[in-house]
Design a protein around this motif. Structure first.
Motif, PDB file in Angstrom:
ATOM      1  N   THR A 131      35.407  -9.636 -27.080  1.00 32.38           N
ATOM      2  CA  THR A 131      34.492 -10.336 -27.978  1.00 32.38           C
ATOM      3  C   THR A 131      35.147 -10.411 -29.349  1.00 32.38           C
ATOM      4  O   THR A 131      35.584  -9.386 -29.900  1.00 32.38           O
ATOM      5  CB  THR A 131      33.153  -9.607 -28.067  1.00 32.38           C
ATOM      6  N   VAL A 132      35.231 -11.637 -29.929  1.00 29.32           N
ATOM      7  CA  VAL A 132      35.832 -11.823 -31.250  1.00 29.32           C
ATOM      8  C   VAL A 132      34.723 -12.174 -32.232  1.00 29.32           C
ATOM      9  O   VAL A 132      33.783 -12.912 -31.906  1.00 29.32           O
ATOM     10  CB  VAL A 132      36.912 -12.914 -31.211  1.00 29.32           C
ATOM     11  N   SER A 133      34.833 -11.621 -33.415  1.00 27.78           N
ATOM     12  CA  SER A 133      33.774 -11.814 -34.413  1.00 27.78           C
ATOM     13  C   SER A 133      34.272 -12.525 -35.657  1.00 27.78           C
ATOM     14  O   SER A 133      33.507 -12.707 -36.602  1.00 27.78           O
ATOM     15  CB  SER A 133      33.178 -10.457 -34.806  1.00 27.78           C
ATOM     16  N   GLY A 134      35.523 -12.909 -35.677  1.00 24.36           N
ATOM     17  CA  GLY A 134      36.040 -13.589 -36.842  1.00 24.36           C
ATOM     18  C   GLY A 134      37.298 -14.339 -36.522  1.00 24.36           C
ATOM     19  O   GLY A 134      37.941 -14.128 -35.482  1.00 24.36           O
ATOM     20  N   PRO A 135      37.712 -15.262 -37.386  1.00 18.76           N
ATOM     21  CA  PRO A 135      38.936 -16.024 -37.153  1.00 18.76           C
ATOM     22  C   PRO A 135      40.149 -15.108 -37.170  1.00 18.76           C
ATOM     23  O   PRO A 135      40.133 -14.004 -37.707  1.00 18.76           O
ATOM     24  CB  PRO A 135      38.961 -17.019 -38.308  1.00 18.76           C
ATOM     25  N   GLY A 136      41.234 -15.584 -36.539  1.00 21.18           N
ATOM     26  CA  GLY A 136      42.490 -14.849 -36.546  1.00 21.18           C
ATOM     27  C   GLY A 136      43.239 -14.993 -35.237  1.00 21.18           C
ATOM     28  O   GLY A 136      42.785 -15.648 -34.291  1.00 21.18           O
ATOM     29  N   TRP A 137      44.452 -14.375 -35.155  1.00 17.82           N
ATOM     30  CA  TRP A 137      45.275 -14.388 -33.941  1.00 17.82           C
ATOM     31  C   TRP A 137      44.872 -13.227 -33.037  1.00 17.82           C
ATOM     32  O   TRP A 137      44.716 -12.098 -33.495  1.00 17.82           O
ATOM     33  CB  TRP A 137      46.761 -14.255 -34.276  1.00 17.82           C
ATOM     34  N   TYR A 138      44.751 -13.514 -31.749  1.00 22.42           N
ATOM     35  CA  TYR A 138      44.441 -12.486 -30.759  1.00 22.42           C
ATOM     36  C   TYR A 138      45.465 -12.610 -29.630  1.00 22.42           C
ATOM     37  O   TYR A 138      45.767 -13.726 -29.165  1.00 22.42           O
ATOM     38  CB  TYR A 138      43.026 -12.668 -30.208  1.00 22.42           C
ATOM     39  N   ALA A 139      46.029 -11.470 -29.205  1.00 26.51           N
ATOM     40  CA  ALA A 139      47.058 -11.466 -28.155  1.00 26.51           C
ATOM     41  C   ALA A 139      46.646 -10.517 -27.044  1.00 26.51           C
ATOM     42  O   ALA A 139      45.896  -9.551 -27.262  1.00 26.51           O
ATOM     43  CB  ALA A 139      48.416 -11.067 -28.734  1.00 26.51           C
ATOM     44  N   VAL A 140      47.165 -10.791 -25.785  1.00 28.73           N
ATOM     45  CA  VAL A 140      46.916  -9.934 -24.636  1.00 28.73           C
ATOM     46  C   VAL A 140      48.233  -9.690 -23.927  1.00 28.73           C
ATOM     47  O   VAL A 140      49.116 -10.562 -23.873  1.00 28.73           O
ATOM     48  CB  VAL A 140      45.892 -10.579 -23.672  1.00 28.73           C
ATOM     49  N   HIS A 141      48.395  -8.493 -23.358  1.00 31.11           N
ATOM     50  CA  HIS A 141      49.597  -8.105 -22.609  1.00 31.11           C
ATOM     51  C   HIS A 141      49.158  -7.621 -21.229  1.00 31.11           C
ATOM     52  O   HIS A 141      48.390  -6.650 -21.113  1.00 31.11           O
ATOM     53  CB  HIS A 141      50.360  -6.992 -23.351  1.00 31.11           C
ATOM     54  N   ALA A 142      49.621  -8.340 -20.165  1.00 37.19           N
ATOM     55  CA  ALA A 142      49.286  -7.969 -18.778  1.00 37.19           C
ATOM     56  C   ALA A 142      50.460  -7.223 -18.173  1.00 37.19           C
ATOM     57  O   ALA A 142      51.604  -7.691 -18.216  1.00 37.19           O
ATOM     58  CB  ALA A 142      48.963  -9.207 -17.960  1.00 37.19           C
ATOM     59  N   THR A 143      50.195  -6.051 -17.593  1.00 36.48           N
ATOM     60  CA  THR A 143      51.245  -5.233 -16.970  1.00 36.48           C
ATOM     61  C   THR A 143      50.798  -4.808 -15.589  1.00 36.48           C
ATOM     62  O   THR A 143      49.612  -4.794 -15.274  1.00 36.48           O
ATOM     63  CB  THR A 143      51.550  -3.990 -17.822  1.00 36.48           C
ATOM     64  N   GLY A 144      51.785  -4.500 -14.730  1.00 33.98           N
ATOM     65  CA  GLY A 144      51.531  -4.044 -13.366  1.00 33.98           C
ATOM     66  C   GLY A 144      52.795  -4.183 -12.550  1.00 33.98           C
ATOM     67  O   GLY A 144      53.876  -4.474 -13.085  1.00 33.98           O
ATOM     68  N   THR A 145      52.655  -3.968 -11.248  1.00 34.95           N
ATOM     69  CA  THR A 145      53.820  -4.089 -10.376  1.00 34.95           C
ATOM     70  C   THR A 145      54.327  -5.519 -10.414  1.00 34.95           C
ATOM     71  O   THR A 145      53.621  -6.458 -10.038  1.00 34.95           O
ATOM     72  CB  THR A 145      53.456  -3.699  -8.934  1.00 34.95           C
ATOM     73  N   ALA A 148      53.428  -9.986 -18.676  1.00 35.27           N
ATOM     74  CA  ALA A 148      53.070 -11.292 -19.197  1.00 35.27           C
ATOM     75  C   ALA A 148      52.273 -11.141 -20.474  1.00 35.27           C
ATOM     76  O   ALA A 148      51.463 -10.211 -20.613  1.00 35.27           O
ATOM     77  CB  ALA A 148      52.253 -12.068 -18.156  1.00 35.27           C
ATOM     78  N   THR A 149      52.500 -12.035 -21.458  1.00 33.40           N
ATOM     79  CA  THR A 149      51.770 -12.018 -22.731  1.00 33.40           C
ATOM     80  C   THR A 149      51.332 -13.429 -23.071  1.00 33.40           C
ATOM     81  O   THR A 149      51.915 -14.418 -22.627  1.00 33.40           O
ATOM     82  CB  THR A 149      52.654 -11.473 -23.874  1.00 33.40           C
ATOM     83  N   ASP A 150      50.263 -13.500 -23.903  1.00 35.56           N
ATOM     84  CA  ASP A 150      49.821 -14.765 -24.463  1.00 35.56           C
ATOM     85  C   ASP A 150      48.981 -14.460 -25.693  1.00 35.56           C
ATOM     86  O   ASP A 150      48.464 -13.324 -25.847  1.00 35.56           O
ATOM     87  CB  ASP A 150      48.986 -15.556 -23.449  1.00 35.56           C
ATOM     88  N   SER A 151      48.851 -15.443 -26.592  1.00 38.31           N
ATOM     89  CA  SER A 151      48.055 -15.267 -27.809  1.00 38.31           C
ATOM     90  C   SER A 151      47.301 -16.547 -28.091  1.00 38.31           C
ATOM     91  O   SER A 151      47.663 -17.631 -27.602  1.00 38.31           O
ATOM     92  CB  SER A 151      48.947 -14.894 -28.997  1.00 38.31           C
ATOM     93  N   ALA A 152      46.215 -16.441 -28.896  1.00 33.98           N
ATOM     94  CA  ALA A 152      45.392 -17.593 -29.243  1.00 33.98           C
ATOM     95  C   ALA A 152      44.896 -17.437 -30.668  1.00 33.98           C
ATOM     96  O   ALA A 152      44.619 -16.323 -31.138  1.00 33.98           O
ATOM     97  CB  ALA A 152      44.220 -17.712 -28.288  1.00 33.98           C
ATOM     98  N   LEU A 153      44.764 -18.553 -31.381  1.00 30.82           N
ATOM     99  CA  LEU A 153      44.248 -18.574 -32.752  1.00 30.82           C
ATOM    100  C   LEU A 153      42.795 -19.004 -32.718  1.00 30.82           C
ATOM    101  O   LEU A 153      42.467 -20.089 -32.230  1.00 30.82           O
ATOM    102  CB  LEU A 153      45.067 -19.546 -33.610  1.00 30.82           C
ATOM    103  N   VAL A 154      41.916 -18.148 -33.226  1.00 33.44           N
ATOM    104  CA  VAL A 154      40.494 -18.447 -33.343  1.00 33.44           C
ATOM    105  C   VAL A 154      40.239 -18.875 -34.782  1.00 33.44           C
ATOM    106  O   VAL A 154      40.607 -18.155 -35.730  1.00 33.44           O
ATOM    107  CB  VAL A 154      39.639 -17.237 -32.967  1.00 33.44           C
ATOM    108  N   ILE A 155      39.612 -20.072 -34.967  1.00 35.66           N
ATOM    109  CA  ILE A 155      39.379 -20.606 -36.311  1.00 35.66           C
ATOM    110  C   ILE A 155      37.885 -20.672 -36.586  1.00 35.66           C
ATOM    111  O   ILE A 155      37.056 -20.668 -35.666  1.00 35.66           O
ATOM    112  CB  ILE A 155      40.005 -22.001 -36.468  1.00 35.66           C
ATOM    113  N   ALA A 156      37.551 -20.736 -37.921  1.00 39.32           N
ATOM    114  CA  ALA A 156      36.152 -20.885 -38.328  1.00 39.32           C
ATOM    115  C   ALA A 156      35.731 -22.332 -38.129  1.00 39.32           C
ATOM    116  O   ALA A 156      36.479 -23.264 -38.414  1.00 39.32           O
ATOM    117  CB  ALA A 156      35.992 -20.480 -39.788  1.00 39.32           C
ATOM    118  N   ASP A 157      34.516 -22.549 -37.628  1.00 35.37           N
ATOM    119  CA  ASP A 157      34.043 -23.886 -37.299  1.00 35.37           C
ATOM    120  C   ASP A 157      32.905 -24.297 -38.238  1.00 35.37           C
ATOM    121  O   ASP A 157      32.252 -23.446 -38.859  1.00 35.37           O
ATOM    122  CB  ASP A 157      33.542 -23.911 -35.855  1.00 35.37           C
TER     123      ASP A 157
END
Length: 646
Positions: A522-536, A540-549
């Motif tokens: 859950t994001v409560s404000g604008p900014g960059w958010y990234a995720v890192h998936a690990t396992g056998t 894998a990584t990815d990021s997204a920019l959340v902006i104010a609307d």
């Protein structure tokens, strides 16, 4: 004066009286007569002048005596096929036959009653009738043309009740038997009428077949019987249909050949001669120093051996092949025997041997005519063994005894152990190891270790003195997962929250840049958010920019709608853009009754109430909504009207 109409007399009359009588008058006829009446007996025109005082009057009449008759003749009886022509001597006039056909003559072709109505030139007519019948002479049928074989006959039957017969060769019989070729015709006469028929008969010569004299054969010999004939088919008494039959059996041989439908048969007998039968016995083996006596004596039989001798007895002491021919009644019979010599000192089971564990080997030396006693209990010339040990055998033949032995060793090879099937990530490697042995791998590599970098089945083969053992292992390299995809709310209103989700990857653990774990945050404000998936095999990584609307709420309400089901402007629905926390739309009729309500911003009014179309007119609407605006909570109630037009 009126003498009447012209007259024709057709009834056979011979005269008529013409009457011109007028009281006090005088008369003058064209005939010169002066009487009031005139008797007319001939054809002609008769005129009269009648005078009274100075007045006179005349009249004329034509009289004809046209009496007419015609005779078709007596009733007639005709023969089949005959005709009768009627009316050939009619005078001038018109002839109508059977009240239908107008013709000068009529030809009769069938039995019946025929009527003539003849109108003569004189104006008189005549009628007559004749009956014509036909004699039922019947019919004869000698049948179709025939072709027969010599020796056969054909019966021709021309029988016809009450008839007399006459054949083209003068024969007068109704039924005849024909045995020679020719054309035969007959005429049968009944009641003056005759019928006839004709048939052609041809006789075909029989084929000639000669199998020759009877034959005598030696046992085992064959003879051929040749029945070949041009254009023939064949049937032998054994069912064969060939032209030539070969046999070696005693009995009668018979054949029927057929040419152009005609058959002939011949036969011959085959007998078997009394031939000699000799038997030198089975091939045998003699012990060194022993002798074999061969005796083939038979009465009335002569002999000759392979060495030229002619006695009926012979003593054999040497190895070799011996044969004899026996001759009797021109038949020769040969028999032969192979004699071997056995020396106990020459018997050998060959060398000791080694076999691989699980394999078998055959040991033993076959000797013709010998009996065997193995230490395993077997009594066959050879035995199959799969265990290590000393194997011995005693053989007995023709009174001689010999012994042999062989030692069998079993080589055991320990199988390599490559372990269970395994997997690794692409780009990694797995080492397969077989300690303390030289190994040949399925890749062709030789050595006790193999480094594997690709998926497949791998086999290790260990060899010892030609004996091998193997093991297999399947190695699976899993492709690396290096990508993860983010989705969700990429813009949020100030003071609001949103959700970011990572696409699911089986077996992966997710760590977010804010320290959270799991597939979403859950994001409560604008900014960059990234995720890192690990396992056998997962990194894998990815990021997204959340902006104010821009989260202001805007409302637009139409003032007219047309619910006529044409797919265009059928629903009354306020257009609300931006976030809405609470929403309520009410519709009221002209009397203030609420006829529609909705709390779904996407559900409008279709112009009906309780399933019944509302009337055209103006309706009041009330819209209440509450939003969380950038400047805080805002609630608003709007009221207006809408026009319904169908």
């Amino acid at each position: 004066v009126d003498l009447g109409a012209d007259r024709v007399f057709c009834g056979g009359e011979t005269g008529t009286m013409l009457d011109a009588t007028w009281p006090g008058a005088t008369y003058l006829w064209s005939t010169g007569a002066t009487t009031p009446t005139l008797n007319v007996t001939g054809d002609g025109t008769y005129e009269v002048m009648v005078s009274l005082g100075d007045c006179s009057s005349s009249d004329a009449i034509t009289v004809a005596f046209g009496s007419l008759s015609y005779d078709l003749g007596a009733d007639a009886t005709l023969c089949p096929g005959e005709t009768l022509e009627l009316g050939t001597d009619l005078p001038a006039g018109t002839a109508t036959w059977n009240d239908d056909l107008i013709a000068a003559t009529f030809t009769v072709t069938s039995a019946g009653r025929y009527t003539l109505h003849f109108a003569g030139a004189s104006g008189c007519d005549a009628r007559d009738t004749i009956h014509v019948s036909y004699v039922d002479a019947g019919a004869i049928d000698l049948g179709p043309d025939a072709t027969l074989c010599d020796g056969e006959s054909l019966t021709l039957d021309a029988t016809l009740a009450g008839a007399t017969h006459l054949w083209n060769d003068g024969n007068t019989d109704a039924v005849r038997t024909i045995t020679t070729s020719g054309t035969y015709s007959v005429e049968a006469s009944v009641a003056g009428c005759s019928v006839s028929d004709e048939v052609s008969v041809a006789f075909t010569p029989l084929p000639v077949i000669d199998l020759g004299p009877d034959r005598a054969l030696c046992p085992g010999a064959e003879t051929a019987f040749d029945a070949t004939t041009s254009g023939a088919t064949y049937l032998w008494n054994n069912g064969s249909t060939a032209a030539i039959l070969t046999t070696g059996s005693a009995g009668v041989v018979a054949v029927t050949i057929t040419v152009d439908g005609c058959s002939a048969t011949d036969q011959a007998e085959v007998s078997l001669l009394n031939a000699p039968v000799i038997d030198l016995g089975n091939d045998t083996t003699l012990c060194e120093g022993a002798a074999l006596m061969l005796n083939v004596a038979e009465p009335n039989t002569s002999f000759i051996w392979e060495d030229g001798s002619t006695a009926s007895e012979r003593t054999i002491t040497q190895a070799g092949t011996y044969w004899v021919d026996a001759l009797r009644n021109t038949c020769t019979h040969r028999d032969s025997i192979v004699v071997d010599l056995f020396s106990p000192s020459s018997f050998d089971l060959v060398d000791d041997r080694s076999i691989c564990a699980g394999a078998t080997t055959t040991i033993g030396t076959p000797v013709n005519g010998a009996s065997y006693a193995w230490n395993t209990g077997a009594s066959t010339p050879t035995i199959e063994v799969d265990a290590a040990g000393l194997y011995t055998v005693t053989i007995t033949i023709a009174g001689c005894t010999a012994h042999g032995q062989v030692n069998v060793d079993v080589i055991r090879v320990d199988a390599p152990d490559l372990g269970a099937d395994r997997s690794a990530c692409e780009g990694e490697s797995i080492a397969l190891h077989v300690p303390g042995a030289d190994v040949t791998w399925s890749t062709g590599t030789v050595g006790n270790e193999l480094v594997v970098t690709s998926t497949g089945m791998y086999t290790a083969v260990v060899d010892s003195l030609g004996c091998t053992a193997t093991d297999d292992v399947f190695i699976h390299f899993i492709p690396m997962t290096t990508e993860v995809e983010l989705a969700g709310d990429l813009s949020i209103c100030p003071g609001a929250t949103g959700i970011l989700r990572a696409a699911a990857i089986p077996g992966a653990a997710f760590t977010w840049s804010n320290g959270a774990t799991g597939t979403y945050i859950t994001v409560s404000g604008p900014g960059w958010y990234a995720v890192h998936a690990t396992g056998t095999c997962i990194d894998a990584t990815d990021s997204a920019l959340v902006i104010a609307d821009d989260c202001n709420t805007y409302v637009y309400v139409p003032n007219t709608f047309t619910p006529n089901s044409d797919g265009d402007n059928d629903i009354f629905l306020p257009l609300v853009t931006g976030p809405v926390d609470v929403y309520r739309l009410d519709i009221f009729d002209r009397w203030g009754e609420r006829i529609h309500t909705s709390t779904d911003r996407y559900t409008g009014w279709d112009g009906s109430h309780s399933g019944v179309h509302s009337q055209d007119g103006v309706y009041v609407w009330k819209l209440y909504y509450r939003v969380l605006a950038p400047d805080g909570v805002r609630a608003e109630e709007l009221i207006g009207h809408v026009t319904l037009l169908r």
